[in-house]
Design a protein around this motif. Structure first.
Motif, PDB file in Angstrom:
ATOM      1  N   TYR A 132       0.834  -1.198   0.000  1.00 11.00           N
ATOM      2  CA  TYR A 132       0.000   0.000   0.000  1.00 11.00           C
ATOM      3  C   TYR A 132       0.871   1.251   0.000  1.00 11.00           C
ATOM      4  N   ALA A 133       0.575   2.171  -0.887  1.00 11.82           N
ATOM      5  CA  ALA A 133       1.246   3.473  -1.016  1.00 11.82           C
ATOM      6  C   ALA A 133       2.715   3.356  -1.420  1.00 11.82           C
ATOM      7  N   ASP A 134       3.135   2.153  -1.848  1.00  7.75           N
ATOM      8  CA  ASP A 134       4.538   1.965  -2.216  1.00  7.75           C
ATOM      9  C   ASP A 134       4.655   0.790  -3.191  1.00  7.75           C
ATOM     10  N   PRO A 135       4.105   0.920  -4.397  1.00 10.24           N
ATOM     11  CA  PRO A 135       3.961  -0.230  -5.297  1.00 10.24           C
ATOM     12  C   PRO A 135       5.257  -0.835  -5.802  1.00 10.24           C
ATOM     13  N   ASP A 136       6.357  -0.079  -5.821  1.00 12.53           N
ATOM     14  CA  ASP A 136       7.610  -0.614  -6.357  1.00 12.53           C
ATOM     15  C   ASP A 136       8.567  -1.111  -5.281  1.00 12.53           C
ATOM     16  N   SER A 137       8.060  -1.278  -4.054  1.00 18.84           N
ATOM     17  CA  SER A 137       8.949  -1.707  -2.976  1.00 18.84           C
ATOM     18  C   SER A 137       9.503  -3.109  -3.203  1.00 18.84           C
ATOM     19  N   TRP A 138       8.765  -3.960  -3.913  1.00 18.00           N
ATOM     20  CA  TRP A 138       9.202  -5.346  -4.110  1.00 18.00           C
ATOM     21  C   TRP A 138      10.550  -5.432  -4.824  1.00 18.00           C
ATOM     22  N   ARG A 139      10.890  -4.449  -5.669  1.00 17.94           N
ATOM     23  CA  ARG A 139      12.134  -4.476  -6.425  1.00 17.94           C
ATOM     24  C   ARG A 139      13.145  -3.445  -5.929  1.00 17.94           C
ATOM     25  N   ARG A 140      12.836  -2.780  -4.824  1.00 17.93           N
ATOM     26  CA  ARG A 140      13.675  -1.669  -4.368  1.00 17.93           C
ATOM     27  C   ARG A 140      15.099  -2.113  -4.041  1.00 17.93           C
ATOM     28  N   GLU A 141      15.246  -3.249  -3.384  1.00 24.36           N
ATOM     29  CA  GLU A 141      16.600  -3.683  -3.034  1.00 24.36           C
ATOM     30  C   GLU A 141      17.436  -3.942  -4.283  1.00 24.36           C
ATOM     31  N   TYR A 142      16.824  -4.494  -5.317  1.00 24.27           N
ATOM     32  CA  TYR A 142      17.551  -4.661  -6.578  1.00 24.27           C
ATOM     33  C   TYR A 142      18.003  -3.308  -7.100  1.00 24.27           C
ATOM     34  N   ASP A 143      17.100  -2.333  -7.103  1.00 28.83           N
ATOM     35  CA  ASP A 143      17.440  -0.997  -7.611  1.00 28.83           C
ATOM     36  C   ASP A 143      18.556  -0.352  -6.787  1.00 28.83           C
ATOM     37  N   LEU A 144      18.501  -0.512  -5.484  1.00 28.13           N
ATOM     38  CA  LEU A 144      19.527   0.085  -4.632  1.00 28.13           C
ATOM     39  C   LEU A 144      20.870  -0.612  -4.798  1.00 28.13           C
ATOM     40  N   TYR A 145      20.864  -1.941  -4.783  1.00 33.03           N
ATOM     41  CA  TYR A 145      22.131  -2.670  -4.841  1.00 33.03           C
ATOM     42  C   TYR A 145      22.804  -2.602  -6.204  1.00 33.03           C
ATOM     43  N   THR A 146      22.047  -2.281  -7.238  1.00 35.23           N
ATOM     44  CA  THR A 146      22.669  -2.124  -8.559  1.00 35.23           C
ATOM     45  C   THR A 146      23.018  -0.662  -8.847  1.00 35.23           C
ATOM     46  N   SER A 147      22.816   0.202  -7.852  1.00 37.15           N
ATOM     47  CA  SER A 147      23.231   1.605  -7.955  1.00 37.15           C
ATOM     48  C   SER A 147      24.504   1.796  -7.130  1.00 37.15           C
ATOM     49  N   ASP A 148      24.854   3.044  -6.877  1.00 37.68           N
ATOM     50  CA  ASP A 148      26.009   3.345  -6.028  1.00 37.68           C
ATOM     51  C   ASP A 148      25.583   3.590  -4.581  1.00 37.68           C
ATOM     52  N   PHE A 149      24.489   2.951  -4.184  1.00 42.36           N
ATOM     53  CA  PHE A 149      23.903   3.167  -2.875  1.00 42.36           C
ATOM     54  C   PHE A 149      24.887   2.965  -1.722  1.00 42.36           C
ATOM     55  N   LYS A 150      25.735   1.951  -1.829  1.00 43.78           N
ATOM     56  CA  LYS A 150      26.621   1.633  -0.703  1.00 43.78           C
ATOM     57  C   LYS A 150      27.617   2.755  -0.400  1.00 43.78           C
ATOM     58  N   GLU A 151      27.768   3.710  -1.328  1.00 49.58           N
ATOM     59  CA  GLU A 151      28.696   4.815  -1.099  1.00 49.58           C
ATOM     60  C   GLU A 151      28.223   5.771   0.001  1.00 49.58           C
ATOM     61  N   VAL A 152      26.947   5.708   0.389  1.00 46.20           N
ATOM     62  CA  VAL A 152      26.432   6.658   1.375  1.00 46.20           C
ATOM     63  C   VAL A 152      26.714   6.218   2.812  1.00 46.20           C
ATOM     64  N   PHE A 153      27.253   5.020   3.014  1.00 52.37           N
ATOM     65  CA  PHE A 153      27.380   4.477   4.354  1.00 52.37           C
ATOM     66  C   PHE A 153      28.730   4.761   5.001  1.00 52.37           C
ATOM     67  N   PHE A 154      28.748   4.614   6.325  1.00 54.49           N
ATOM     68  CA  PHE A 154      29.966   4.554   7.110  1.00 54.49           C
ATOM     69  C   PHE A 154      30.410   3.091   7.205  1.00 54.49           C
ATOM     70  N   ASP A 155      31.667   2.888   7.583  1.00 56.63           N
ATOM     71  CA  ASP A 155      32.115   1.533   7.860  1.00 56.63           C
ATOM     72  C   ASP A 155      31.376   0.960   9.063  1.00 56.63           C
ATOM     73  N   SER A 156      31.010   1.818  10.023  1.00 55.34           N
ATOM     74  CA  SER A 156      30.364   1.354  11.252  1.00 55.34           C
ATOM     75  C   SER A 156      28.840   1.319  11.157  1.00 55.34           C
ATOM     76  N   PHE A 157      28.281   1.714  10.016  1.00 60.95           N
ATOM     77  CA  PHE A 157      26.837   1.669   9.808  1.00 60.95           C
ATOM     78  C   PHE A 157      26.621   1.466   8.316  1.00 60.95           C
ATOM     79  N   ARG A 158      26.166   0.276   7.940  1.00 63.24           N
ATOM     80  CA  ARG A 158      26.128  -0.037   6.514  1.00 63.24           C
ATOM     81  C   ARG A 158      25.088  -1.108   6.211  1.00 63.24           C
ATOM     82  N   CYS A 159      24.885  -1.342   4.922  1.00 62.86           N
ATOM     83  CA  CYS A 159      24.077  -2.456   4.453  1.00 62.86           C
ATOM     84  C   CYS A 159      25.001  -3.624   4.112  1.00 62.86           C
ATOM     85  N   PRO A 160      24.471  -4.814   3.902  1.00 67.69           N
ATOM     86  CA  PRO A 160      25.332  -5.925   3.495  1.00 67.69           C
ATOM     87  C   PRO A 160      25.920  -5.699   2.094  1.00 67.69           C
TER      88      PRO A 160
END
Length: 338
Positions: free
Chosen positions: A74-102
């Motif tokens: 609800y209110a977020d129809p493309d959430s099912w593919r969001r992780e694919y979109d994030l992980y295939t972008s430069d998303f990981k560049e926004v993190f710290f070493d001490s706070f990050r995604c896998p």
């Protein structure tokens, strides 16, 4: 694993994943699968085994294989593919070493399904997290959001698929419009203590004014599923999984989740008292928040979880579950004047 009822891992994909994981040429690998928690129309597998390099070296490994089929939130129809979109972008560049995604080693989009091969995270999670670990997570979240809010890196502006800033309000309004719950807390048959019902009714009656105050808070990048099962703590570092609900939201939304979303009810008030100052401490390393007189986190907790807890109470099948949801509402009530 050639039984057609069993899940089959393609050898070429596994070799590709492990080659990236180890930074070495993997020529073959055996594997075993263990099913872990799944989400909506999704499955998560722990893949373990031994990999062989082109030099004959044998390396034990653990890796996560996640699949997610298309569905509409609800209110977020493309959430099912969001992780694919994030992980295939430069998303990981926004993190710290001490706070990050896998780390993501391989991602595929196949019509109505995504597949992700990701780093296995080892650390303390769920209800094993201590109050000190909660505090650490809150402070690092604040530092992360404060830096992005202040610096607004270009990669953040280019992300193609993020949930909308009004998501939390939209979900609250949807719950409020559900007469099954709305009428229930106003009925004489409701066995939820009156003061807890009135707490939610007061939110309903003052929602416009409350959300006006919330909307004066900084807009930040939110995880939007910031609860204990998605947090892994190790050596004062936080790894945060499941980014499918991520998007723009208001400062404090994730802390509201950390405090109230299926947490240890006995310690909720303590989490409230300790995590909010820790969060603001981290955020203030990058942005001046001294002008914020009302953090609205209690209001956000109530908007995000009030009706949800009423729903769980109403449809709970055991007295123990009903008691748990009532106790959670009571703890939220106790936070109201802190």
């Amino acid at each position: 694993m050639n039984n057609r009822n069993e899940i089959y891992v393609k050898p070429a994909i596994l070799a590709l994943v492990l080659s990236k994981m180890f930074g070495k040429n993997i020529t073959r690998a055996d594997y075993q699968l263990k099913k872990m928690q799944g989400g909506t129309l999704g499955e998560v597998w722990l893949v373990t085994g031994s990999a062989e390099t082109s030099c004959g070296e044998n390396l034990p490994y653990k890796v996560i294989w996640k699949t997610q089929k298309k569905w509409t939130r609800y209110a977020d129809p493309d959430s099912w593919r969001r992780e694919y979109d994030l992980y295939t972008s430069d998303f990981k560049e926004v993190f710290f070493d001490s706070f990050r995604c896998p780390e993501c080693y391989h991602a595929e989009l196949n019509e109505d399904e995504i597949q992700l091969w990701m780093e296995y995270i080892d650390g303390v999670s769920g209800l094993n997290l201590t109050c000190e670990m909660y505090e650490c997570a809150a402070e690092k979240l604040g530092r992360f959001q404060g830096r992005l809010y202040t610096e607004l890196p270009s990669v953040l502006q280019k992300l193609p698929n993020l949930s909308k800033v009004e998501f939390t309000k939209s979900c609250y309004m949807r719950y409020r419009s559900w007469n099954v719950l709305y009428d229930f807390i106003r009925s004489g048959d409701c066995k939820i203590p009156k003061h807890l019902c009135e707490m939610i009714i007061d939110l309903d009656n003052n929602a416009d004014e409350i959300f006006k105050r919330v909307e004066e808070l900084p807009i930040v990048l939110c995880h939007r599923d910031f609860w204990v099962a998605n947090l892994f703590y190790s050596d004062s570092k936080i790894v945060l999984i499941d980014w499918d609900t991520a998007g723009w939201g208001y400062m404090g939304e994730d802390i509201a989740s950390l405090i109230a979303d299926e947490t240890d009810v006995c310690h909720m008030v303590e989490y409230y008292q300790k995590c909010i100052p820790a969060y603001y401490k981290g955020f203030s390393e990058y942005a001046d928040v001294s002008h914020i007189r009302n953090h609205c986190i209690h209001e956000l907790i109530l908007a995000m979880f009030g009706y949800r807890l009423v729903e769980r109470y109403k449809f709970a099948e055991s007295p123990e579950d009903k008691s748990l949801h009532l106790n959670t509402l009571q703890k939220i009530y106790e936070m109201r004047n802190m």
